[in-house]
Design a protein around this motif. Structure first.
Motif, PDB file in Angstrom:
ATOM      1  N   LYS A  22       0.822  -1.211   0.000  1.00 33.72           N
ATOM      2  CA  LYS A  22       0.000   0.000   0.000  1.00 33.72           C
ATOM      3  C   LYS A  22       0.857   1.263   0.000  1.00 33.72           C
ATOM      4  O   LYS A  22       0.371   2.351   0.277  1.00 33.72           O
ATOM      5  N   ASN A  23       2.150   1.092  -0.289  1.00 30.52           N
ATOM      6  CA  ASN A  23       3.109   2.203  -0.326  1.00 30.52           C
ATOM      7  C   ASN A  23       3.363   2.815   1.044  1.00 30.52           C
ATOM      8  O   ASN A  23       3.857   3.941   1.144  1.00 30.52           O
ATOM      9  N   VAL A  24       3.001   2.106   2.083  1.00 25.99           N
ATOM     10  CA  VAL A  24       3.334   2.557   3.438  1.00 25.99           C
ATOM     11  C   VAL A  24       4.762   2.113   3.736  1.00 25.99           C
ATOM     12  O   VAL A  24       5.133   0.964   3.479  1.00 25.99           O
ATOM     13  N   LEU A  25       5.536   3.042   4.249  1.00 26.83           N
ATOM     14  CA  LEU A  25       6.921   2.728   4.593  1.00 26.83           C
ATOM     15  C   LEU A  25       6.992   2.275   6.043  1.00 26.83           C
ATOM     16  O   LEU A  25       6.544   2.975   6.953  1.00 26.83           O
ATOM     17  N   TRP A  26       7.550   1.093   6.257  1.00 22.20           N
ATOM     18  CA  TRP A  26       7.756   0.568   7.607  1.00 22.20           C
ATOM     19  C   TRP A  26       9.211   0.728   7.966  1.00 22.20           C
ATOM     20  O   TRP A  26      10.103   0.390   7.185  1.00 22.20           O
ATOM     21  N   VAL A  27       9.446   1.258   9.156  1.00 21.43           N
ATOM     22  CA  VAL A  27      10.797   1.628   9.561  1.00 21.43           C
ATOM     23  C   VAL A  27      11.150   0.895  10.861  1.00 21.43           C
ATOM     24  O   VAL A  27      10.509   1.098  11.902  1.00 21.43           O
ATOM     25  N   GLY A  28      12.141   0.038  10.776  1.00 23.01           N
ATOM     26  CA  GLY A  28      12.677  -0.596  11.968  1.00 23.01           C
ATOM     27  C   GLY A  28      13.805   0.252  12.523  1.00 23.01           C
ATOM     28  O   GLY A  28      14.719   0.648  11.784  1.00 23.01           O
ATOM     29  N   THR A  29      13.718   0.566  13.801  1.00 22.94           N
ATOM     30  CA  THR A  29      14.709   1.460  14.400  1.00 22.94           C
ATOM     31  C   THR A  29      15.282   0.844  15.667  1.00 22.94           C
ATOM     32  O   THR A  29      14.855  -0.222  16.114  1.00 22.94           O
ATOM     33  N   ALA A  30      16.202   1.567  16.257  1.00 25.89           N
ATOM     34  CA  ALA A  30      16.795   1.119  17.512  1.00 25.89           C
ATOM     35  C   ALA A  30      15.832   1.255  18.679  1.00 25.89           C
ATOM     36  O   ALA A  30      16.076   0.701  19.753  1.00 25.89           O
ATOM     37  N   ILE A  31      14.729   1.989  18.476  1.00 27.77           N
ATOM     38  CA  ILE A  31      13.773   2.183  19.565  1.00 27.77           C
ATOM     39  C   ILE A  31      12.377   1.668  19.213  1.00 27.77           C
ATOM     40  O   ILE A  31      11.398   2.037  19.846  1.00 27.77           O
ATOM     41  N   GLY A  32      12.265   0.814  18.190  1.00 29.44           N
ATOM     42  CA  GLY A  32      10.985   0.223  17.896  1.00 29.44           C
ATOM     43  C   GLY A  32      10.558   0.337  16.452  1.00 29.44           C
ATOM     44  O   GLY A  32      11.330   0.725  15.565  1.00 29.44           O
ATOM     45  N   LEU A  33       9.279  -0.002  16.215  1.00 28.41           N
ATOM     46  CA  LEU A  33       8.731  -0.048  14.866  1.00 28.41           C
ATOM     47  C   LEU A  33       7.834   1.168  14.613  1.00 28.41           C
ATOM     48  O   LEU A  33       7.002   1.527  15.454  1.00 28.41           O
ATOM     49  N   PHE A  34       7.996   1.748  13.427  1.00 28.87           N
ATOM     50  CA  PHE A  34       7.202   2.901  13.022  1.00 28.87           C
ATOM     51  C   PHE A  34       6.753   2.720  11.574  1.00 28.87           C
ATOM     52  O   PHE A  34       7.306   1.903  10.834  1.00 28.87           O
ATOM     53  N   SER A  35       5.770   3.501  11.184  1.00 28.39           N
ATOM     54  CA  SER A  35       5.371   3.541   9.777  1.00 28.39           C
ATOM     55  C   SER A  35       5.276   4.990   9.332  1.00 28.39           C
ATOM     56  O   SER A  35       5.030   5.888  10.147  1.00 28.39           O
ATOM     57  N   VAL A  36       5.475   5.201   8.040  1.00 24.94           N
ATOM     58  CA  VAL A  36       5.398   6.543   7.450  1.00 24.94           C
ATOM     59  C   VAL A  36       4.398   6.488   6.301  1.00 24.94           C
ATOM     60  O   VAL A  36       4.564   5.702   5.355  1.00 24.94           O
ATOM     61  N   GLU A  37       3.348   7.302   6.388  1.00 20.65           N
ATOM     62  CA  GLU A  37       2.325   7.322   5.349  1.00 20.65           C
ATOM     63  C   GLU A  37       2.862   7.988   4.085  1.00 20.65           C
ATOM     64  O   GLU A  37       3.616   8.967   4.151  1.00 20.65           O
ATOM     65  N   PRO A  38       2.488   7.461   2.912  1.00 17.63           N
ATOM     66  CA  PRO A  38       2.950   8.093   1.662  1.00 17.63           C
ATOM     67  C   PRO A  38       2.340   9.484   1.495  1.00 17.63           C
ATOM     68  O   PRO A  38       1.203   9.729   1.879  1.00 17.63           O
ATOM     69  N   GLY A  39       3.117  10.372   0.966  1.00 17.03           N
ATOM     70  CA  GLY A  39       2.615  11.732   0.699  1.00 17.03           C
ATOM     71  C   GLY A  39       2.671  12.630   1.904  1.00 17.03           C
ATOM     72  O   GLY A  39       3.366  13.650   1.910  1.00 17.03           O
ATOM     73  N   THR A  40       1.957  12.248   2.970  1.00 14.97           N
ATOM     74  CA  THR A  40       1.880  13.123   4.141  1.00 14.97           C
ATOM     75  C   THR A  40       3.078  12.946   5.072  1.00 14.97           C
ATOM     76  O   THR A  40       3.339  13.822   5.909  1.00 14.97           O
ATOM     77  N   PHE A  41       3.779  11.833   4.925  1.00 15.43           N
ATOM     78  CA  PHE A  41       4.909  11.508   5.812  1.00 15.43           C
ATOM     79  C   PHE A  41       4.494  11.429   7.285  1.00 15.43           C
ATOM     80  O   PHE A  41       5.294  11.657   8.188  1.00 15.43           O
ATOM     81  N   LYS A  42       3.219  11.128   7.515  1.00 15.06           N
ATOM     82  CA  LYS A  42       2.750  10.990   8.894  1.00 15.06           C
ATOM     83  C   LYS A  42       3.363   9.745   9.533  1.00 15.06           C
ATOM     84  O   LYS A  42       3.313   8.661   8.975  1.00 15.06           O
ATOM     85  N   VAL A  43       3.923   9.936  10.715  1.00 11.89           N
ATOM     86  CA  VAL A  43       4.605   8.855  11.414  1.00 11.89           C
ATOM     87  C   VAL A  43       3.666   8.229  12.460  1.00 11.89           C
ATOM     88  O   VAL A  43       3.023   8.938  13.237  1.00 11.89           O
ATOM     89  N   THR A  44       3.582   6.924  12.426  1.00 14.53           N
ATOM     90  CA  THR A  44       2.796   6.181  13.418  1.00 14.53           C
ATOM     91  C   THR A  44       3.724   5.243  14.179  1.00 14.53           C
ATOM     92  O   THR A  44       4.515   4.523  13.569  1.00 14.53           O
ATOM     93  N   SER A  45       3.594   5.285  15.480  1.00 15.98           N
ATOM     94  CA  SER A  45       4.425   4.426  16.329  1.00 15.98           C
ATOM     95  C   SER A  45       3.650   3.165  16.708  1.00 15.98           C
ATOM     96  O   SER A  45       2.458   3.216  17.005  1.00 15.98           O
ATOM     97  N   PHE A  46       4.347   2.025  16.703  1.00 10.81           N
ATOM     98  CA  PHE A  46       3.757   0.748  17.123  1.00 10.81           C
ATOM     99  C   PHE A  46       4.450   0.207  18.370  1.00 10.81           C
ATOM    100  O   PHE A  46       4.308  -0.962  18.708  1.00 10.81           O
ATOM    101  N   THR A  47       5.164   1.074  19.033  1.00  9.06           N
ATOM    102  CA  THR A  47       5.971   0.624  20.174  1.00  9.06           C
ATOM    103  C   THR A  47       5.133   0.240  21.384  1.00  9.06           C
ATOM    104  O   THR A  47       5.599  -0.494  22.255  1.00  9.06           O
ATOM    105  N   LYS A  48       3.876   0.741  21.451  1.00  9.76           N
ATOM    106  CA  LYS A  48       3.047   0.443  22.615  1.00  9.76           C
ATOM    107  C   LYS A  48       2.145  -0.775  22.417  1.00  9.76           C
ATOM    108  O   LYS A  48       1.450  -1.190  23.346  1.00  9.76           O
ATOM    109  N   LEU A  49       2.179  -1.337  21.212  1.00 11.64           N
ATOM    110  CA  LEU A  49       1.334  -2.494  20.958  1.00 11.64           C
ATOM    111  C   LEU A  49       1.848  -3.738  21.661  1.00 11.64           C
ATOM    112  O   LEU A  49       1.080  -4.584  22.103  1.00 11.64           O
TER     113      LEU A  49
END
Length: 887
Positions: free
Chosen positions: A573-600
């Protein structure tokens, strides 16, 4: 002892043969071991059974063992104790629906244990009594008819009527004659029609119909010809096929329905061709999915897959403590939750979870030349729809997911520019021209030409057109076909015409990358590159203008600017998933909105090393706790750990890929996992909770029957401290089973106690309570509560009957007091009345006296009055005198 020596004789004899191995894949299976170190009576394990409660019973050459996942209760022979089992060598176990365990021994007849009371009854052969078992060697026990046990011995077939306890012997010589090929029945199995198949050493196989007494024979000269007359073991599967093991000839399969016998030497065209070299099988077992498992005397445990008819063998590796710990296996069994139990000669009981095989765990094994070349996996890249490259500490391996076979790219220590055997490969890229780019750690950049079997090597130099670093990790092709290569010093572009490189190091420049230390990069949807750095966040890089925009890891996103990026994934779906040193995040296409999944989930709050998407849109991420499966829609997270079959908890950053066939591959420091996400399943069987011990005042409390069958306990108030021990009888990963309890009448809410398997109570008020115990298995599926009614009897002065007695006693006392008072009052009344009467009489007398005295006085007064009146003038006289005076 005799049986053990015989086994050893056979083992050493047949180990002398040079036997070829099965054509097997290289998958690794992780086994759990139960040995004498855990309390087993002996490591020589002959048989298994699971009772109706869920306990596993393990028969060894020196006693019987009851296992609850944590502790082992043992039953050993004692000639001085008539209540003990008859003999230590346990050859077979059968548990009926009445909770009676029946066991055959290797020389001492048989015995049973009433599991409710643990009472033991022994059955010894007695030549003077025709109604006893005919021989001390019991090889198989089958309840072929309800209430009747069919027992194979060295001296014929015995049938025991469980109600009467009478044995009936069927053999060649007795009054109940059955023309077996031999009275020596070494193994026995029953088919779907109730026919018994008996193997006889050096004689062949008898098929016996217990209803008609008819027999058919299978030998090396029968119509359905067998390879020899010396079968080892025999087994009937759910299709009605008879599996027969021969020490030297392998496995033969009798297809009675189609009147065929599949022999190991037959053409490879038959469906069981993979068993061509399956020799030395001690026992077969069909699991709940119709797969056939077999224990071998040389090659560990084998599995014959019911779907693809392929064989897999799991052998011991002395260098790997997680492999099966002994290649000489005697028995095989599946428990209720699907676990496979294997009994070995010297390694005790070995447990395998077949579900874990779905994760496709592969690693380097010293005893398998076709395994992975090294366990440290640093790079994984697709080769085709069914193959992929694996970069390790020892070069490059190639794995075929279809054939499950490995191959390697060539290495040579002497040839110039050749890949060395100890090259650490951290990046791989198959180019469009068929060549393969290989990035090493410290040894430069390689290019392999398969058609020529040669390499080119690129090392940094003072020439600015040379490759810029000793290491190369990631490769990307842009929309113009140019090849970009990353390192810790920035980017390099390969110029195909000139066979040289252009260095692109933009960090610190206007519009440049946030850092030249690149850890990962992938193509964006618009032709740009997503580039992650070691400690400076994420960049969107334009290869045309060679400028970038930092879009992740800055203060405006509420993330530390020095954020380390470990892996990137652009999903369907063109969503960018980013693995980092502090957890998992996603970045929405176009808006670059960042969503954190660290609390799941806790595992997604720390370093996420790799991220991949499966064919159904689920996201899979590797963490330091295992592999997480994330549903992006529901936000549901499932964590898979080592007990599920993953290679370990240390995965390598960005060492993953997805194949077009649906396979996901994740590499780590202990090999890699290659699996199809649709094959992964959880353990959904909820566990039973049973009591395993009950103590009062820290001492075992005597109960009418075994504690596991107890559902009601009555205690005196004097037992003010008591404790319940319990177990969830799911053996997949007992350390992950969770427990909760609730004592109705005391606390109405469930109390979670984690993996604790006991609960104690103290100073409870007398009364009636209900203890509810429940547990979850390793995957979090909770079973129904087990209920135990608990009654604490009060002291006699707090009992109802005592209260009633007291009330009655008080009532009687009051009644006695009242009656006594009434009697006293009546007595006092009578006395008073008497006194009143006496006083009245006295008063009457006194009255009379007074009256008489009064009369006397009155008379005297009247007399005096008369005298007075006589002496005094009259009133008329006085009045006259007064009138005279007035005149």
């Amino acid at each position: 002892m005799y049986t053990q020596l015989v086994h050893k004789k056979y083992i050493f004899f047949f180990l002398a043969f040079s036997l070829s191995l099965l054509n097997l894949n290289a998958q690794f299976a992780r086994f759990r071991h139960i040995t004498v170190e855990e309390g087993l009576t002996q490591n020589y394990v002959n048989c298994f059974a699971q009772d109706n409660k869920g306990f596993i019973w393990i028969g060894t050459n020196d006693g019987l063992n009851k296992y609850d996942g944590k502790k082992i209760t043992t039953f050993k022979a004692n000639i001085e104790d008539s209540t003990s089992i008859t003999y230590g060598s346990i050859r077979c176990i059968y548990i009926d629906n009445n909770d009676i365990l029946w066991a055959g021994t290797g020389g001492g007849g048989m015995f049973n244990i009433d599991l409710k009371t643990l009472k033991i009854t022994n059955y010894f052969p007695d030549s003077t009594n025709a109604n006893t078992i005919s021989n001390g060697y019991v090889n198989a026990i089958i309840e072929n008819e309800l209430g009747k046990l069919f027992i194979a011995t060295f001296r014929g077939l015995n049938v025991l009527d469980k109600k009467t306890g009478v044995f009936t012997l069927y053999n060649n010589d007795g009054k109940n004659r059955v023309p077996f090929l031999s009275d020596n029945i070494r193994y026995m199995t029953a088919d779907k029609e109730g026919y018994l198949w008996c193997s006889h050493p050096n004689k062949g196989i008898t098929e016996y119909n217990p209803k008609t007494g008819a027999c058919e024979y299978y030998t090396d000269s029968s119509t359905l010809k067998l390879p020899s007359n010396s079968p080892k073991t025999i087994f009937c599967d759910s299709k009605g096929n008879i599996w027969v093991s021969y020490w030297v000839s392998g496995t033969a399969i009798i297809d009675k329905k189609n009147k065929k016998v599949y022999l190991p030497k037959d053409s490879l065209s038959h469906p069981y061709k993979e068993l061509k070299r399956a020799n030395l099988v001690s026992q077969y077992f069909e699991d709940s999915k119709k797969n056939i498992w077999f224990a071998t005397a040389e090659q560990g445990v084998g599995k014959f897959d019911a779907l693809d008819f392929k064989c897999t063998l799991f052998e011991s590796n002395k260098d790997d403590a997680e492999s099966i710990n002994d290649n000489t296996a005697f028995s095989i069994y599946e428990d209720r939750s699907g676990l496979i139990w294997c009994g070995t000669w010297k390694g005790g009981a070995n447990i395998l979870d077949p579900r874990a095989l779905s994760f496709g765990y592969y690693k380097h094994e010293n005893n398998k030349p076709n395994s992975l070349n090294d366990n440290s996996v640093f790079s994984v890249k697709p080769k085709s729809a069914t193959e992929f490259y694996i970069g390790t500490n020892a070069g490059v391996s190639i794995f075929n997911t279809k054939t499950k076979q490995f191959s390697t790219l060539p290495t040579d220590e002497k040839k110039n520019n050749f890949l060395r055997h100890n090259t650490i490969v951290v990046g791989i890229y198959p180019d469009d021209d068929g060549t393969i780019w290989i990035g090493s750690f410290g040894a430069g950049l390689y290019r392999y030409y398969p058609n020529k079997n040669t390499y080119s090597r690129y090392m940094p130099s003072e020439d600015t057109n040379s490759y810029l670093h000793h290491s190369a990790s990631h490769f990307l092709k842009d929309k113009l076909g140019r090849l970009w290569i990353s390192s810790s010093l920035g980017l390099a572009v390969y110029n195909r015409e000139k066979n040289n490189f252009t260095r692109v190091q933009t960090a610190g420049k206007p519009g440049g990358l946030s850092s030249n230390y690149i850890t990962t990069m992938i193509n964006a949807a618009d032709g740009k590159f997503w580039i992650g750095t070691l400690a400076n966040g994420l960049n969107l890089f334009d290869p045309e203008t060679r400028t970038s925009k930092r879009v992740f890891g800055d203060k405006t996103k509420n993330l530390p600017p020095e954020l380390g990026i470990t892996s990137l994934l652009l999903d369907s779906k063109n969503v960018l998933w980013v693995g980092t040193a502090i957890g998992l995040f996603s970045v929405e296409p176009g808006t670059f909105k960042v969503t954190s999944f660290t609390k799941l989930h806790s595992s997604l709050a720390f370093q996420v090393t790799s991220v991949e998407e499966d064919n159904t849109g689920f996201i899979w991420a590797t963490t330091d706790q295992g592999i997480c499966k994330l549903n992006p829609s529901t936000k549901e997270v499932t964590l898979f750990g080592t007990s599920h079959g993953i290679q370990g908890k240390q995965f390598t950053a960005d060492a993953s890929c997805a194949l077009a066939t649906g396979y996901l591959i994740f590499g780590g420091l202990n090999g890699f996992n290659a699996f199809n996400a649709s094959d992964i399943s959880l353990n959904t069987t909820p566990p039973n909770v049973v009591l395993t011990a009950f103590t009062a005042l820290n001492k075992p409390y005597k109960l009418p029957q075994d504690v596991s069958f107890t559902d009601e306990i009555t205690l005196s108030y004097k037992n003010y401290f008591f404790e319940f021990d319990f177990a969830a009888l799911d053996f997949t990963d007992p350390s992950k089973n969770q427990y909760a309890y609730k004592l109705e009448g005391f606390n109405e809410n469930w109390v979670n106690i984690g993996n604790e398997q006991s609960v104690a109570f103290t100073n409870l008020d007398p009364g009636t309570y209900t203890l509810l115990l429940k547990a979850s298995n390793n995957d979090g599926f909770w079973g129904e509560p087990t209920k135990i009614k608990l009654t604490i009897t009060p002291p006699f002065w707090r009992t109802t009957w005592f209260y009633i007695l007291c009330i009655v006693a008080v009532g009687l006392l009051i009644y006695a007091y009242i009656k006594r008072r009434e009697k006293k009052l009546q007595k006092e009344k009578a006395l008073l009345e008497q006194k009143v009467e006496e006083r009245t009489a006295e008063l009457q007398i006194e009255k009379q006296k007074v009256e008489e005295a009064h009369k006397d006085i009155k008379d005297s007064i009247n007399y005096a009055k008369r005298i007075q009146q006589a002496q005094m003038p009259t009133e008329k006289y006085i009045e006259k005198k007064i009138k005279d005076l007035k005149k």
